[in-house]
Design an enzyme around this catalytic site. Structure first.
Site, mmCIF file in Angstrom:
data_model
loop_
_atom_site.group_PDB
_atom_site.id
_atom_site.type_symbol
_atom_site.label_atom_id
_atom_site.label_comp_id
_atom_site.label_asym_id
_atom_site.label_seq_id
_atom_site.Cartn_x
_atom_site.Cartn_y
_atom_site.Cartn_z
ATOM 1 N N TYR A 179 -2.668 -0.322 9.926
ATOM 2 C CA TYR A 179 -2.726 -0.917 8.589
ATOM 3 C C TYR A 179 -1.439 -0.649 7.810
ATOM 4 C CZ TYR A 179 -4.128 -1.550 3.701
ATOM 5 O OH TYR A 179 -4.189 -1.932 2.385
ATOM 6 N N SER A 206 0.843 -1.194 0.000
ATOM 7 C CA SER A 206 0.000 0.000 0.000
ATOM 8 C C SER A 206 0.877 1.241 0.000
ATOM 9 C CB SER A 206 -0.898 0.040 1.238
ATOM 10 O OG SER A 206 -1.577 1.283 1.328
#
Length: 255
Positions: free
Chosen positions: A158, A145
């Site tokens: 995350y 990500s």
């Protein structure tokens, strides 16, 4: 032009929606026999219908990748059985994203995120790699990500889990590359399926100030996954390919 994944087999986790679904569909369109994996059988059936109606080959393997080694072994065995005993390509896509701040994150949530986002791909990869080695090689594509490398005020849990995945990508490339297995990752920006006119997609504002200026389609990530999985990327090892509309590397300065 011949299909780039003709004769290959692939397992895609989290393949019943968004990026995972797009990757599974793209792989099948390029000739791969794909195992679509996820928790929702109804959504899995919809992906199979899309692939099969276009002439592709796909099967569904239900899985709740909770981070246990057992779950990884069971999915590897189920997918291998559906694919004739061989998994040429593994895409570690399944993940969860709680947007809570650090101060609002409890220990149960922390453990769940690391179980799904880090432990699950770790143990699934460990279960799939021996078969790849025995078959003479394979390709692994992990999903990272953009916020693993560009800090934002929320989502620290995350982003740290995706940072771990990107680090594992480089470590696995060193560990498995000499045995014929290429390991790479994709770092998507904000990606969503198209929304109805007038609807604002979650996180869309995060793409302000980028060259793209908007969220990306899942197909953009799928194209990158096809490249990393096919022979065109035979000399690509341990890289993290940014498919983020320029979010990490470029700032557009408005006059």
């Amino acid at each position: 032009m011949p299909a780039r994944l003709a004769g290959k087999t692939a397992l895609v986790t989290g393949a019943t929606s968004n990026i995972g679904r797009a990757i599974a569909v793209a792989f099948a369109a390029e000739g791969a026999h794909v195992v679509v994996s996820g928790r929702d059988a109804e959504r899995g059936a919809a992906v199979l219908d899309e692939i099969r109606s276009a002439g592709g080959r796909a099967d569904f393997a239900p899985a709740d990748l909770d981070g246990s080694a057992r779950a990884g072994r069971e999915l590897a065995a189920a997918a291998g059985g559906l694919l004739g005993g061989r998994i040429d390509i593994l895409v570690n896509n399944a993940g969860i994203y709680p947007a809570a701040s650090t101060l609002d994150t409890d220990e149960e949530t922390f453990d769940r995120v690391y179980a799904v986002n880090v432990k699950a791909p770790f143990f699934l990869t460990a279960a799939v790699v021996p078969g790849m080695i025995a078959a003479g090689g394979g390709a692994i594509v992990n999903l990272g990500s953009w916020i693993a490398r560009l800090g934002v005020p929320t989502g620290g849990l995350y982003s740290s889990s995706k940072g771990a995945v990107e680090t594992l990508t480089r470590a696995w490339a060193a560990e498995f590359g000499p045995r014929g297995i290429r390991v790479n990752a994709i770092s998507p920006g904000v990606v969503h399926t198209p929304a109805p006119a007038g609807q604002v997609l979650p996180g869309a504002f995060m793409m302000n100030g980028t060259p793209a200026g908007t969220v990306g389609p899942p197909g953009a990530v799928a194209h990158a996954a096809v490249y990393l999985a096919c022979d065109e990327a035979a000399f690509v090892h341990g890289t993290v390919l940014d498919v983020d509309g320029g979010r990490v590397g470029v700032a557009v300065i408005a006059g």
